[in-house]
Motif scaffolding. Structure first.
Motif, PDB file in Angstrom:
ATOM      1  N   HIS A 181       0.831  -1.208   0.000  1.00  0.00           N
ATOM      2  CA  HIS A 181       0.000   0.000   0.000  1.00  0.00           C
ATOM      3  C   HIS A 181       0.866   1.258   0.000  1.00  0.00           C
ATOM      4  CE1 HIS A 181      -3.784   2.192   0.806  1.00  0.00           C
ATOM      5  NE2 HIS A 181      -3.001   3.020   1.485  1.00  0.00           N
ATOM      6  N   LEU A 182       1.911   1.258   0.828  1.00  0.00           N
ATOM      7  CA  LEU A 182       2.731   2.451   0.980  1.00  0.00           C
ATOM      8  C   LEU A 182       3.694   2.659  -0.189  1.00  0.00           C
ATOM      9  CD1 LEU A 182       3.576   2.072   4.777  1.00  0.00           C
ATOM     10  CD2 LEU A 182       2.092   3.804   3.758  1.00  0.00           C
ATOM     11  N   ALA A 183       4.211   1.568  -0.736  1.00  0.00           N
ATOM     12  CA  ALA A 183       5.198   1.672  -1.810  1.00  0.00           C
ATOM     13  C   ALA A 183       4.557   1.825  -3.179  1.00  0.00           C
ATOM     14  CB  ALA A 183       6.107   0.449  -1.804  1.00  0.00           C
ATOM     15  N   GLY A 184       3.329   1.338  -3.324  1.00  0.00           N
ATOM     16  CA  GLY A 184       2.702   1.371  -4.636  1.00  0.00           C
ATOM     17  C   GLY A 184       3.491   0.536  -5.635  1.00  0.00           C
ATOM     18  N   ASP A 185       3.742   1.103  -6.802  1.00  0.00           N
ATOM     19  CA  ASP A 185       4.484   0.396  -7.846  1.00  0.00           C
ATOM     20  C   ASP A 185       5.989   0.617  -7.763  1.00  0.00           C
ATOM     21  OD1 ASP A 185       2.135  -0.605  -8.950  1.00  0.00           O
ATOM     22  OD2 ASP A 185       1.865   1.152 -10.247  1.00  0.00           O
ATOM     23  N   ALA A 186       6.445   1.323  -6.733  1.00  0.00           N
ATOM     24  CA  ALA A 186       7.867   1.665  -6.645  1.00  0.00           C
ATOM     25  C   ALA A 186       8.726   0.530  -6.094  1.00  0.00           C
ATOM     26  CB  ALA A 186       8.055   2.904  -5.783  1.00  0.00           C
ATOM     27  N   ALA A 187       8.108  -0.494  -5.524  1.00  0.00           N
ATOM     28  CA  ALA A 187       8.843  -1.624  -4.964  1.00  0.00           C
ATOM     29  C   ALA A 187       7.964  -2.864  -5.035  1.00  0.00           C
ATOM     30  CB  ALA A 187       9.264  -1.343  -3.525  1.00  0.00           C
ATOM     31  N   VAL A 188       8.590  -4.015  -4.862  1.00  0.00           N
ATOM     32  CA  VAL A 188       7.874  -5.294  -4.915  1.00  0.00           C
ATOM     33  C   VAL A 188       7.933  -5.960  -3.549  1.00  0.00           C
ATOM     34  CG1 VAL A 188       7.789  -7.586  -5.972  1.00  0.00           C
ATOM     35  CG2 VAL A 188       8.440  -5.604  -7.346  1.00  0.00           C
ATOM     36  N   GLY A 189       6.782  -6.417  -3.055  1.00  0.00           N
ATOM     37  CA  GLY A 189       6.731  -7.104  -1.778  1.00  0.00           C
ATOM     38  C   GLY A 189       6.155  -8.499  -1.915  1.00  0.00           C
ATOM     39  N   TRP A 190       6.765  -9.457  -1.214  1.00  0.00           N
ATOM     40  CA  TRP A 190       6.282 -10.832  -1.160  1.00  0.00           C
ATOM     41  C   TRP A 190       6.232 -11.276   0.293  1.00  0.00           C
ATOM     42  CZ3 TRP A 190      10.675 -12.300  -5.032  1.00  0.00           C
ATOM     43  CH2 TRP A 190      10.309 -11.925  -6.334  1.00  0.00           C
ATOM     44  N   SER A 191       5.547 -12.385   0.545  1.00  0.00           N
ATOM     45  CA  SER A 191       5.542 -12.949   1.892  1.00  0.00           C
ATOM     46  C   SER A 191       5.494 -14.467   1.808  1.00  0.00           C
ATOM     47  CB  SER A 191       4.350 -12.417   2.713  1.00  0.00           C
ATOM     48  OG  SER A 191       3.122 -12.958   2.215  1.00  0.00           O
ATOM     49  N   GLY A 192       5.845 -15.127   2.908  1.00  0.00           N
ATOM     50  CA  GLY A 192       5.813 -16.581   2.937  1.00  0.00           C
ATOM     51  C   GLY A 192       5.945 -17.086   4.362  1.00  0.00           C
TER      52      GLY A 192
END
Length: 220
Positions: free
Chosen positions: A108-119
């Motif tokens: 939400h905070l980064a928008g398209d400026a960064a990529v986030g994943w989880s596991g």
């Protein structure tokens, strides 16, 4: 050609959905991987969720989303595709609470400026309802998220790996940047007790984005 559907008890609808997913992924990664590699990742991803009866009707969709993430990660690791954006992976045990809230704030905070994943090292069945409710209070919808395992290519593709309580089970690769966030586990907690955890996660995610040089958007 190997029959990748062998061993799977698929309905006709699931077979059609997986073939459609393979076609979409094939179009997205046509310049990177061939059909056999794409189908192998798709069916391997399907296998990760196949024993979770509570999400049976969503299995093809979840498999497609997970395969897309894994193929993108592999392409980055192999130097076949990299758009230069920083990638952050959030890990906890069940991928149902802390790491999902962190991912929600990060995206939400980064928008398209960064990529986030989880596991998770031991993925749960569903995202913690109290975590979902607490994030909704901040205007962030994580109802479409789902617990999933981490895979080697996903960890290797991440620029930063943030662990939250998975201890020795978290994967370690030499040269990778790791952060360990000591946070209370929201499992079994009501929304009132999850809110302080949520707020601390938001604070840390904002700090991480600032450290990465990624501007944060405001939360309405």
């Amino acid at each position: 050609m190997t029959d990748l559907t062998a061993g799977f008890d698929l309905t006709m609808d699931q077979q059609v959905a997986l073939r459609t997913a393979a076609t979409r992924l094939g179009a997205e990664f046509a310049d990177v991987y061939g059909p056999e590699t794409i189908e192998r990742f798709l069916y391997a991803s399907y296998d990760q969720f196949a024993d979770r009866s509570s999400i049976a009707k969503f299995l093809p969709l979840l498999a497609e989303r997970f395969a897309r993430q894994r193929l993108g990660a592999l392409a980055k690791v192999e130097g076949r595709r990299d758009d230069g954006r920083p990638v952050v992976l959030f890990l906890c045990v069940h991928n149902a609470g802390r790491s999902q809230m962190a991912l929600g704030f990060f995206q939400h905070l980064a928008g398209d400026a960064a990529v986030g994943w989880s596991g998770g090292s031991e993925p749960g069945i569903e995202v913690n309802p109290s975590a979902v409710a607490a994030m909704a209070e901040r205007g962030i919808d994580i109802t479409t998220k789902y617990p999933k395992p981490w895979t080697d290519e996903v960890v290797r593709a991440a620029d930063v790996v943030v662990s939250m309580g998975c201890g020795d089970a978290c994967p370690i690769f030499p040269g990778k940047r790791y952060l360990n966030w000591e946070l209370d586990d929201p499992a079994g907690q009501d929304v009132e007790h999850v809110r302080p955890i949520r707020d601390e996660i938001e604070r840390r995610v904002r700090g991480l984005l600032a450290d990465l040089g990624v501007p944060s958007v405001n939360i309405r």
